[in-house]
Motif scaffolding. Structure first.
Motif, PDB file in Angstrom:
ATOM      1  N   ARG A  28       0.827  -1.205   0.000  1.00 33.55           N
ATOM      2  CA  ARG A  28       0.000   0.000   0.000  1.00 33.55           C
ATOM      3  C   ARG A  28       0.864   1.259   0.000  1.00 33.55           C
ATOM      4  N   GLN A  29       0.169   2.384  -0.141  1.00 33.53           N
ATOM      5  CA  GLN A  29       0.818   3.684  -0.027  1.00 33.53           C
ATOM      6  C   GLN A  29       1.344   3.851   1.405  1.00 33.53           C
ATOM      7  N   TRP A  30       2.390   4.614   1.543  1.00 32.83           N
ATOM      8  CA  TRP A  30       3.014   4.861   2.847  1.00 32.83           C
ATOM      9  C   TRP A  30       2.128   5.746   3.713  1.00 32.83           C
ATOM     10  N   GLN A  31       2.215   5.529   5.039  1.00 31.20           N
ATOM     11  CA  GLN A  31       1.467   6.308   6.027  1.00 31.20           C
ATOM     12  C   GLN A  31       2.455   6.873   7.042  1.00 31.20           C
ATOM     13  N   GLY A  32       2.035   7.892   7.749  1.00 29.22           N
ATOM     14  CA  GLY A  32       2.875   8.487   8.779  1.00 29.22           C
ATOM     15  C   GLY A  32       3.326   7.479   9.828  1.00 29.22           C
ATOM     16  N   SER A  33       2.490   6.507  10.121  1.00 26.75           N
ATOM     17  CA  SER A  33       2.832   5.496  11.129  1.00 26.75           C
ATOM     18  C   SER A  33       3.936   4.546  10.661  1.00 26.75           C
ATOM     19  N   ASP A  34       4.302   4.605   9.376  1.00 27.73           N
ATOM     20  CA  ASP A  34       5.376   3.746   8.852  1.00 27.73           C
ATOM     21  C   ASP A  34       6.763   4.329   9.123  1.00 27.73           C
ATOM     22  N   LEU A  35       6.835   5.614   9.441  1.00 27.44           N
ATOM     23  CA  LEU A  35       8.136   6.282   9.515  1.00 27.44           C
ATOM     24  C   LEU A  35       9.028   5.722  10.621  1.00 27.44           C
ATOM     25  N   ALA A  36       8.500   5.543  11.807  1.00 24.08           N
ATOM     26  CA  ALA A  36       9.335   5.041  12.916  1.00 24.08           C
ATOM     27  C   ALA A  36       9.825   3.629  12.651  1.00 24.08           C
ATOM     28  N   PRO A  37       8.956   2.678  12.253  1.00 22.44           N
ATOM     29  CA  PRO A  37       9.491   1.348  11.981  1.00 22.44           C
ATOM     30  C   PRO A  37      10.418   1.302  10.770  1.00 22.44           C
ATOM     31  N   PHE A  38      10.207   2.180   9.787  1.00 22.04           N
ATOM     32  CA  PHE A  38      11.117   2.238   8.651  1.00 22.04           C
ATOM     33  C   PHE A  38      12.480   2.758   9.094  1.00 22.04           C
ATOM     34  N   ALA A  39      12.489   3.758   9.959  1.00 22.89           N
ATOM     35  CA  ALA A  39      13.753   4.287  10.470  1.00 22.89           C
ATOM     36  C   ALA A  39      14.496   3.214  11.269  1.00 22.89           C
ATOM     37  N   ALA A  40      13.766   2.435  12.054  1.00 27.85           N
ATOM     38  CA  ALA A  40      14.399   1.349  12.828  1.00 27.85           C
ATOM     39  C   ALA A  40      14.994   0.311  11.886  1.00 27.85           C
ATOM     40  N   LEU A  41      14.264  -0.061  10.861  1.00 33.33           N
ATOM     41  CA  LEU A  41      14.758  -1.015   9.859  1.00 33.33           C
ATOM     42  C   LEU A  41      16.030  -0.469   9.210  1.00 33.33           C
ATOM     43  N   PRO A  54      21.228   5.409   6.969  1.00 29.53           N
ATOM     44  CA  PRO A  54      20.674   6.762   7.053  1.00 29.53           C
ATOM     45  C   PRO A  54      20.407   7.221   8.492  1.00 29.53           C
ATOM     46  N   THR A  55      20.384   8.537   8.659  1.00 33.45           N
ATOM     47  CA  THR A  55      19.886   9.131   9.897  1.00 33.45           C
ATOM     48  C   THR A  55      18.358   9.039   9.871  1.00 33.45           C
ATOM     49  N   ARG A  56      17.721   9.394  10.969  1.00 32.45           N
ATOM     50  CA  ARG A  56      16.254   9.406  10.988  1.00 32.45           C
ATOM     51  C   ARG A  56      15.732  10.402   9.958  1.00 32.45           C
ATOM     52  N   ALA A  57      16.355  11.552   9.858  1.00 32.75           N
ATOM     53  CA  ALA A  57      15.917  12.556   8.871  1.00 32.75           C
ATOM     54  C   ALA A  57      16.061  12.020   7.445  1.00 32.75           C
ATOM     55  N   ASP A  58      17.169  11.321   7.176  1.00 36.27           N
ATOM     56  CA  ASP A  58      17.370  10.720   5.852  1.00 36.27           C
ATOM     57  C   ASP A  58      16.289   9.676   5.559  1.00 36.27           C
ATOM     58  N   PRO A  88      17.514   2.866 -19.897  1.00 39.69           N
ATOM     59  CA  PRO A  88      16.440   2.971 -18.922  1.00 39.69           C
ATOM     60  C   PRO A  88      15.908   1.586 -18.546  1.00 39.69           C
ATOM     61  N   CYS A  89      15.408   1.492 -17.316  1.00 40.75           N
ATOM     62  CA  CYS A  89      14.896   0.210 -16.847  1.00 40.75           C
ATOM     63  C   CYS A  89      13.916   0.439 -15.703  1.00 40.75           C
ATOM     64  N   VAL A  90      13.207  -0.612 -15.375  1.00 39.49           N
ATOM     65  CA  VAL A  90      12.379  -0.661 -14.174  1.00 39.49           C
ATOM     66  C   VAL A  90      12.967  -1.763 -13.320  1.00 39.49           C
ATOM     67  N   GLU A  91      13.259  -1.417 -12.062  1.00 39.16           N
ATOM     68  CA  GLU A  91      13.815  -2.410 -11.140  1.00 39.16           C
ATOM     69  C   GLU A  91      12.758  -2.847 -10.140  1.00 39.16           C
ATOM     70  N   ILE A  92      12.952  -4.024  -9.585  1.00 39.12           N
ATOM     71  CA  ILE A  92      12.185  -4.472  -8.437  1.00 39.12           C
ATOM     72  C   ILE A  92      13.143  -4.502  -7.257  1.00 39.12           C
ATOM     73  N   GLY A  93      12.645  -4.109  -6.099  1.00 43.81           N
ATOM     74  CA  GLY A  93      13.476  -4.103  -4.913  1.00 43.81           C
ATOM     75  C   GLY A  93      12.652  -4.344  -3.671  1.00 43.81           C
ATOM     76  N   TRP A  94      13.333  -4.670  -2.585  1.00 47.02           N
ATOM     77  CA  TRP A  94      12.669  -4.947  -1.316  1.00 47.02           C
ATOM     78  C   TRP A  94      13.639  -4.681  -0.179  1.00 47.02           C
ATOM     79  N   ARG A  95      13.061  -4.427   0.980  1.00 45.37           N
ATOM     80  CA  ARG A  95      13.837  -4.267   2.203  1.00 45.37           C
ATOM     81  C   ARG A  95      12.885  -4.555   3.364  1.00 45.37           C
ATOM     82  N   PHE A  96      13.235  -5.532   4.174  1.00 43.54           N
ATOM     83  CA  PHE A  96      12.386  -5.943   5.293  1.00 43.54           C
ATOM     84  C   PHE A  96      13.144  -5.873   6.608  1.00 43.54           C
ATOM     85  N   ALA A  97      12.422  -5.577   7.674  1.00 42.55           N
ATOM     86  CA  ALA A  97      12.996  -5.643   9.020  1.00 42.55           C
ATOM     87  C   ALA A  97      13.374  -7.097   9.301  1.00 42.55           C
TER      88      ALA A  97
END
Length: 188
Positions: free
Chosen positions: A19-32, A46-50, A97-106
């Motif tokens: 889904r689209q990102w939500q504000g509640s995703d920011l903290a767990p994304f920063a932790a990941l 990255p830093t939290r700001a990054d 030019p290309c389209v990539e697929i990517g992932w990143r999980f906690a």
């Protein structure tokens, strides 16, 4: 120009909601993003700001074109697990030019097949809904976990496609990347 904005594509798999990102995703994304094991093959940590800025850029891309690196939510728990999706790389790569697929999980979600499940669904969206002819993936040579996901997805390594990633400094151990490709399945 605003008329060209596409509503965000969102979809589910048996265990996940992309889904689209939500504000509640920011903290767990920063932790990941602050986890050295998650970021082992990525630069820089990255830093939290990054991290927040990256999430904002991803969200804006999805808002503008309808697709991108979707937030992945574990359906049963409602927790943010990471992201998976499709992207047009900003870096000038040898195969652009290309389209990539990517992932990143906690790390909490590793070893459960979730990256493969989410990526398989994202590939389906890329081929069936967005009409891409080919999707690529790339990773640092030593990232065997991501390479294994690419192979489980049916992607094949382009043995002539290894390249030095322009965003990684010369001489850095992560500069050399391997390239994987998958073409849209032929019907009939």
């Amino acid at each position: 120009m605003a008329d060209n904005i596409q509503p965000p594509i969102e979809f589910e798999t048996p265990r996940l909601r992309l889904r689209q990102w939500q504000g509640s995703d920011l903290a767990p994304f920063a932790a990941l993003a602050a986890d050295p094991q998650v970021m082992e093959f990525l630069l820089p940590v990255p830093t939290r700001a990054d991290s927040d800025a990256l999430a904002a850029r991803i969200r804006a891309r999805i808002a503008g074109q309808g697709w991108g690196f979707w937030a992945v939510e574990h359906r049963e728990s409602g927790e943010f697990a990471g992201f998976t999706g499709l992207n047009v790389p900003l870096a000038a790569l040898p195969f652009s030019p290309c389209v990539e697929i990517g992932w990143r999980f906690a790390r909490k979600w590793w070893g459960q097949g979730l990256a493969t499940e989410a990526a398989r669904a994202a590939l389906q969206v890329g081929f069936e809904r967005l009409g891409f002819d080919e999707i690529v993936a790339f990773t640092a040579l030593g990232n065997l976990r991501s390479a294994a996901v690419m192979e489980r997805l049916g992607m094949r390594e382009d043995l002539d496609g290894a390249f030095d990633h322009p965003a990684v400094p010369e001489g850095h151990a992560l500069r050399r990347h391997r390239l994987y490709r998958i073409a849209r399945p032929k019907l009939g």
